[in-house]
Design a protein around this motif. Structure first.
Motif, short mmCIF file in Angstrom:
data_model
loop_
_atom_site.label_atom_id
_atom_site.label_comp_id
_atom_site.label_asym_id
_atom_site.label_seq_id
_atom_site.Cartn_x
_atom_site.Cartn_y
_atom_site.Cartn_z
N SER A 68 51.34 -1.04 43.17
CA SER A 68 52.27 -0.90 42.05
C SER A 68 53.01 -2.20 41.78
O SER A 68 53.19 -2.60 40.62
CB SER A 68 53.27 0.22 42.34
OG SER A 68 52.62 1.46 42.49
N LEU A 69 53.43 -2.86 42.84
CA LEU A 69 54.16 -4.13 42.68
C LEU A 69 53.23 -5.25 42.27
O LEU A 69 53.52 -6.01 41.34
CB LEU A 69 54.87 -4.47 43.99
CG LEU A 69 55.98 -3.50 44.42
CD1 LEU A 69 56.47 -3.85 45.82
CD2 LEU A 69 57.13 -3.52 43.42
N LYS B 144 57.51 -0.94 32.56
CA LYS B 144 58.94 -1.16 32.40
C LYS B 144 59.75 -0.92 33.67
O LYS B 144 60.88 -1.38 33.78
CB LYS B 144 59.48 -0.25 31.29
CG LYS B 144 58.75 -0.35 29.96
CD LYS B 144 58.76 -1.79 29.42
CE LYS B 144 58.04 -1.86 28.07
NZ LYS B 144 57.93 -3.26 27.58
N ALA B 145 59.19 -0.17 34.63
CA ALA B 145 59.93 0.15 35.86
C ALA B 145 58.95 0.61 36.93
O ALA B 145 57.91 1.20 36.62
CB ALA B 145 60.97 1.24 35.60
N VAL B 146 59.29 0.35 38.19
CA VAL B 146 58.43 0.70 39.32
C VAL B 146 59.25 1.38 40.41
O VAL B 146 60.38 0.97 40.70
CB VAL B 146 57.73 -0.55 39.90
CG1 VAL B 146 57.06 -0.24 41.24
CG2 VAL B 146 56.70 -1.10 38.93
N VAL B 147 58.66 2.41 41.01
CA VAL B 147 59.18 3.02 42.23
C VAL B 147 58.18 2.72 43.34
O VAL B 147 57.01 3.12 43.24
CB VAL B 147 59.37 4.54 42.08
CG1 VAL B 147 59.80 5.15 43.41
CG2 VAL B 147 60.39 4.86 40.99
N ALA B 148 58.62 2.02 44.37
CA ALA B 148 57.75 1.64 45.50
C ALA B 148 58.21 2.38 46.75
O ALA B 148 59.26 2.05 47.32
CB ALA B 148 57.79 0.13 45.72
N ARG C 26 50.54 -10.16 48.75
CA ARG C 26 51.96 -10.37 49.09
C ARG C 26 52.83 -9.75 48.00
O ARG C 26 53.27 -10.44 47.07
CB ARG C 26 52.26 -11.86 49.24
CG ARG C 26 51.43 -12.56 50.32
CD ARG C 26 51.85 -14.03 50.48
NE ARG C 26 53.21 -14.12 50.97
CZ ARG C 26 54.09 -15.07 50.60
NH1 ARG C 26 53.73 -15.98 49.71
NH2 ARG C 26 55.31 -15.09 51.09
N PRO C 27 53.10 -8.46 48.08
CA PRO C 27 53.96 -7.82 47.08
C PRO C 27 55.32 -8.49 46.91
O PRO C 27 55.85 -8.54 45.80
CB PRO C 27 54.13 -6.40 47.63
CG PRO C 27 52.87 -6.16 48.40
CD PRO C 27 52.54 -7.49 49.04
N ILE C 28 55.86 -9.04 47.99
CA ILE C 28 57.17 -9.69 47.88
C ILE C 28 57.11 -10.90 46.96
O ILE C 28 58.05 -11.18 46.22
CB ILE C 28 57.71 -10.06 49.28
CG1 ILE C 28 59.20 -10.38 49.20
CG2 ILE C 28 56.90 -11.20 49.92
CD1 ILE C 28 59.87 -10.42 50.56
N GLU C 29 55.99 -11.61 46.96
CA GLU C 29 55.82 -12.75 46.07
C GLU C 29 55.61 -12.28 44.63
O GLU C 29 56.05 -12.94 43.68
CB GLU C 29 54.64 -13.59 46.52
CG GLU C 29 54.45 -14.87 45.74
CD GLU C 29 53.26 -15.67 46.24
OE1 GLU C 29 53.49 -16.78 46.75
OE2 GLU C 29 52.13 -15.18 46.13
N ALA C 30 54.97 -11.13 44.45
CA ALA C 30 54.74 -10.60 43.11
C ALA C 30 56.05 -10.28 42.40
O ALA C 30 56.11 -10.27 41.16
CB ALA C 30 53.87 -9.35 43.18
N LEU C 31 57.11 -10.03 43.17
CA LEU C 31 58.40 -9.72 42.54
C LEU C 31 58.94 -10.89 41.74
O LEU C 31 59.76 -10.69 40.83
CB LEU C 31 59.40 -9.29 43.61
CG LEU C 31 59.17 -7.88 44.17
CD1 LEU C 31 60.09 -7.60 45.34
CD2 LEU C 31 59.34 -6.83 43.09
#
Length: 294
Positions: A161-162, A172-176, A221-226
């Motif tokens: 998702s991320l 427009k919005a994500v719940v992880a 790396r989801p954290i980088e995708a942010l």
């Protein structure tokens, strides 16, 4: 001389054992789809939850056929896409999917490649599956051009998702829920939990994954995708009793988020256990989040 021979033989055996463990780890992460597909004949469908639904299908960005359920609300422009976990399938999202439908939203839940009813393919841990989410987004955009799209994912599906929403402004919005922050660190965590040496095994598993399954751990790396996700809203959910993905990953993802953000930590529940701790409260909070931002 004999001692040296024994020592050499011992080192060779140890190296072979490490290679075997690394190959098994790579197989578990991205192995043959047959191991990830489960019998669907007797699976629950939205019939059991009493919602309006239809079977649909769409293509991933690389042409695989993805099977899905559309829970329709013709009066609404809100659409939530649901992403299941690594060894799961779409019927595992019937609870939250039906809850969001009852809250007045359209919902699309689908089987990732190599799972459920979707086409067989090389699988991965949130790398190749990003193309399936992109296909889902394209399907929604074609079906409902005015759609306000949100995405909810669990475990690997949360990471997808991320990763998959980062370059998709339509989302427009994500719940992880229960996402990992970086694949390499997750592999280290899993190996350490089994009292295995993380550093050499991770390096070997990474090489095998690249050769057999076409990606490297560093690419997930989801954290980088942010960074690319930017100022869009994010709700991060995790449980303190999670032994699959450490709760520290939730704190790291929350800290990295740049836009409106919420962190919901549920005490004393296992991996992906927040929904089961209090189903009505979970659906209410997730629905309110999407109502606020979609």
């Amino acid at each position: 001389m004999k001692r040296k021979l024994w020592l050499g033989a011992g080192l060779s055996a140890a190296a072979s054992a490490l290679a075997g463990i690394a190959a098994y780890a790579a197989h578990r992460l991205s192995g043959p789809t047959a191991a990830l597909k489960r019998e669907t004949l007797f699976a629950f469908t939205p019939f059991e939850t009493g919602v309006d639904w239809e079977e649909v299908r769409f293509n991933s960005v690389d042409g695989l056929q993805i099977r899905a359920w559309w829970l329709g609300r013709p009066e609404s422009k809100r659409v939530v896409i649901g992403c299941h976990g690594h060894r799961g399938r779409k019927d595992e999202l019937l609870g939250i999917g039906s809850g969001l439908w009852r809250a007045g939203m359209n919902v699309l839940i689908f089987d990732f490649r190599g799972r459920g009813e979707s086409d067989d393919s090389i699988c991965s841990l949130a790398y190749h599956e990003v193309g399936d989410l992109h296909g889902a987004i394209k399907y929604v955009e074609a079906r409902l051009p005015e759609a306000q799209i949100g995405v909810i994912g669990y475990s690997m599906g949360a990471a997808v998702s991320l990763l998959g929403s980062a370059d998709q402004p339509a989302v427009k919005a994500v719940v992880a829920d229960s996402s990992f922050a970086e694949m390499a660190n997750l592999v280290d965590f899993a190996l350490a939990n089994r009292r295995l040496p993380p550093r050499p095994l991770r390096a070997l598993a990474d090489q095998i994954t690249a050769q057999r399954y076409g990606y490297r751990f560093e690419a997930v790396r989801p954290i980088e995708a942010l960074i690319r996700y930017g100022q869009r809203p994010l709700l991060v959910i995790h449980c303190t009793g999670d032994t699959v993905i450490p709760v520290v990953d939730a704190y790291d993802l929350y800290a990295a988020a740049q836009g409106p953000k919420e962190l919901w930590i549920v005490e004393d529940m296992p991996h992906c256990g927040a929904y089961f701790a209090d189903r009505p409260a979970y659906v209410k909070r997730v629905a309110e989040f999407f109502e606020r931002y979609l």
